[in-house]
Design a protein around this motif. Structure first.
Motif, PDB file in Angstrom:
ATOM      1  N   ASP A 157     -11.168  49.346 -22.295  1.00 56.07           N
ATOM      2  CA  ASP A 157     -11.865  50.285 -21.399  1.00 56.07           C
ATOM      3  C   ASP A 157     -10.871  51.257 -20.760  1.00 56.07           C
ATOM      4  O   ASP A 157     -11.100  52.466 -20.729  1.00 56.07           O
ATOM      5  CB  ASP A 157     -12.581  49.506 -20.271  1.00 56.07           C
ATOM      6  CG  ASP A 157     -13.630  48.541 -20.812  1.00 56.07           C
ATOM      7  OD1 ASP A 157     -14.511  48.977 -21.567  1.00 56.07           O
ATOM      8  OD2 ASP A 157     -13.561  47.343 -20.469  1.00 56.07           O
ATOM      9  N   ASN A 187     -15.432  45.022 -22.827  1.00 55.40           N
ATOM     10  CA  ASN A 187     -15.829  43.837 -22.049  1.00 55.40           C
ATOM     11  C   ASN A 187     -16.454  44.201 -20.720  1.00 55.40           C
ATOM     12  O   ASN A 187     -16.850  43.324 -19.940  1.00 55.40           O
ATOM     13  CB  ASN A 187     -14.633  42.878 -21.863  1.00 55.40           C
ATOM     14  CG  ASN A 187     -13.476  43.537 -21.127  1.00 55.40           C
ATOM     15  OD1 ASN A 187     -13.641  44.545 -20.459  1.00 55.40           O
ATOM     16  ND2 ASN A 187     -12.285  42.953 -21.246  1.00 55.40           N
ATOM     17  N   ILE A 189     -15.273  45.151 -18.037  1.00 54.99           N
ATOM     18  CA  ILE A 189     -14.517  44.747 -16.837  1.00 54.99           C
ATOM     19  C   ILE A 189     -13.164  45.458 -16.806  1.00 54.99           C
ATOM     20  O   ILE A 189     -12.512  45.631 -17.845  1.00 54.99           O
ATOM     21  CB  ILE A 189     -14.283  43.206 -16.835  1.00 54.99           C
ATOM     22  CG1 ILE A 189     -15.597  42.443 -16.681  1.00 54.99           C
ATOM     23  CG2 ILE A 189     -13.283  42.786 -15.755  1.00 54.99           C
ATOM     24  CD1 ILE A 189     -16.258  42.539 -15.316  1.00 54.99           C
ATOM     25  N   GLN A 190     -12.775  45.867 -15.633  1.00 51.99           N
ATOM     26  CA  GLN A 190     -11.417  46.371 -15.404  1.00 51.99           C
ATOM     27  C   GLN A 190     -10.924  45.762 -14.096  1.00 51.99           C
ATOM     28  O   GLN A 190     -11.616  44.917 -13.527  1.00 51.99           O
ATOM     29  CB  GLN A 190     -11.422  47.901 -15.403  1.00 51.99           C
ATOM     30  CG  GLN A 190     -12.372  48.538 -14.407  1.00 51.99           C
ATOM     31  CD  GLN A 190     -12.500  50.038 -14.638  1.00 51.99           C
ATOM     32  OE1 GLN A 190     -13.053  50.480 -15.637  1.00 51.99           O
ATOM     33  NE2 GLN A 190     -11.974  50.800 -13.706  1.00 51.99           N
TER      34      GLN A 190
HETATM   35 MG   LIG Z   1     -12.057  45.934 -19.941  1.00 46.47          MG
END
Ligand SMILES: [Mg+2]
Ligand SMILES: Cc1ncc(C[n+]2csc(CCOP(=O)(O)OP(=O)(O)O)c2C)c(N)n1
Length: 439
Positions: A157, A187, A189-190
């Motif tokens: 991402d 995914n 998410i960061q």
């Molecule tokens: Mg990610």
């Protein structure tokens, strides 16, 4: 029911990576666990490489663009038989180990690119795919494909949020780099939480507008879906391929999966042990089942065979095209042609009027280019000012990959190109300086 070897190998990669981070008490376990299935499928079913010779020139290139997930790469290198022993995995992030927090080119066998700054690995891959096309155009003959390989990367991402990835992606589409295949570890998410807080664009539409071939979203845990997508990417010769793979950061961690806390800190002993127990896995750290090691280490014999076949071709090619083969060898060894500096000392006279440095540079470039077949260059849409055009050469473009003049647009991973062409810039400058000293 007994696990099949694919599943067992993926679980090994996940837990080995998590153990690496846990022992160091620092690092990023989540994405190695989430992207293990992507990496496993690519490395065992597609990647043409030789763990005994990481420098084999026609290997497929693999880049882990989210360098923070380095434990994944180190697990793969160990399991497939590179010169990276288990002891090194246990020394993760320690002074002078071969396993730094983020992968570093030149420090660890099998690491192709230094990654860590997001977006850079993505852009380096584009440079590598360009180099592959240029070399193929110059050295391949009808029946001898000396250079013919793919460039793969896992990207994240954060990579897609970084501007440099957009610049490079646009250029890759323009140049029709069909042998570039990227697996996007999507995914959601960061570090600060869900990607929704900052990143809700339509990645598919964006990459389609860059003239990429976009596949997915697919389930990243479905290795047959990943397999089919990579195959489809290989068949596409005109457009670079982006495979959007939905994955789960911290896959299998009972309370941390799909959360930002799996991103950048060890899972913790209790969490890690519960994850292992839930899958009937040994709780011992650094546990690698023997059958998994045997399975993954097949890469060693396979790699030797692939390189041997290539050498057989290479010798045939050398017999039929000796001059070209010598040129290739020299370029790959970073050596200059014997007459690279011919004519340089006639370019300028002490009695000449003062000349702008860019004019002088343009003259030198053009003199060098007459004798140095692999001198290539370009500019960020500035060549009339910077005088970097090689006058007797064509442009490098999708319709003709033989050209020496690159048009990067107002951006560019230009330095990457120089490195990947076997042109050792520092060495060239040094040789030129020594030459001037002698005079
Ligand atoms: Mg990610
Ligand atoms: C250019 C750049 N900016 C910021 C960072 C700091 N950083 C490291 S990882 C990361 C989060 C990235 O999220 P993602 O790429 O989705 O990785 P994941 O959390 O899924 O592992 C950030 C911002 C960096 N490495 N490079």
């Amino acid at each position: 029911m007994a696990k099949n070897i694919d599943q067992k190998s993926i679980e090994t990669i996940r837990f080995l990576s998590a153990d690496i981070v846990q022992k160091a008490n620092s690092g990023h376990p989540g994405t190695p666990m989430g992207a293990a299935s992507l990496a496993y499928t690519l490395w065992t079913r597609f990647l043409k490489h030789n763990p005994s010779n990481p420098n084999w020139v026609n290997r497929d290139r693999f880049i882990l663009s989210p360098g923070h997930a380095s434990a994944l790469l180190y697990s793969l290198l160990y399991l497939t038989g590179y010169d990276l022993p288990m002891e090194e995995l246990k020394q993760f992030r320690q002074w002078e180990s071969k396993t730094p927090g983020h992968p570093e080119y030149g420090m660890t066998p099998g690491v192709e690119v230094t990654t860590g700054p997001l977006g850079q690995g993505f852009a380096n891959g584009v440079g590598m795919a360009i180099a592959e096309r240029w070399l193929a155009d110059h050295y391949n003959q009808k029946h001898h494909q000396v250079i013919d390989h793919y460039t793969y990367a896992i990207i994240s991402d954060g990579d897609l949020q970084e501007g440099v990835a957009s610049e490079a992606a646009s250029l890759a589409g323009n140049l029709k780099l069909g042998k570039l295949i990227y697996l996007y570890d999507s995914n959601g998410i960061q570090i600060e939480g869900s990607t929704n807080i900052a990143f809700t664009e339509d990645v598919t539409k964006r990459f389609e507008s860059y003239h990429w071939h976009v596949i997915g979203p697919i389930d990243g845990d479905d290795i047959e879906a990943v397999d089919a997508a990579i195959r489809s990417g290989q068949k596409e010769s005109e457009r670079p391929t982006l495979i959007i793979c939905k994955t789960h950061i911290g896959h299998g961690a009972p309370t941390k999966q799909d959360t930002a806390s799996a991103h950048g800190e060890p899972l913790g002993e209790a969490e890690l042990q519960s994850a292992k127990q839930a899958l009937g896995w040994s709780v011992d750290s650094f546990y690698v089942p023997e059958d998994v090691l045997n399975h993954m280490r097949q890469a060693v014999d396979r790699g030797k065979m692939i390189e041997k076949d290539w050498h057989r071709q290479w010798h045939k090619w050398k017999e039929s095209s000796l001059l070209l083969a010598n040129k290739f060898e020299k370029a790959m060894n970073g050596e200059l042609p014997d007459d690279w500096d011919q004519g340089l000392d006639e370019l300028f006279n002490p009695t000449d009027k003062p000349v702008a440095t860019r004019e002088a540079s343009g003259k030198v470039i053009n003199s060098l280019a007459q004798h140095t077949h692999n001198l290539i260059g370009g500019s960020a849409d500035l060549s009339p000012s910077t005088k970097t055009i090689i006058k007797d050469a064509e442009d490098f473009k999708a319709e003709d990959y033989s050209g020496h003049n690159f048009h990067f647009g107002a951006s560019a991973p230009a330095d990457v190109l120089y490195q990947k062409f076997g042109i050792d810039v520092e060495n060239t400058v040094l040789q030129a300086k020594n030459l001037l000293k002698k005079q």
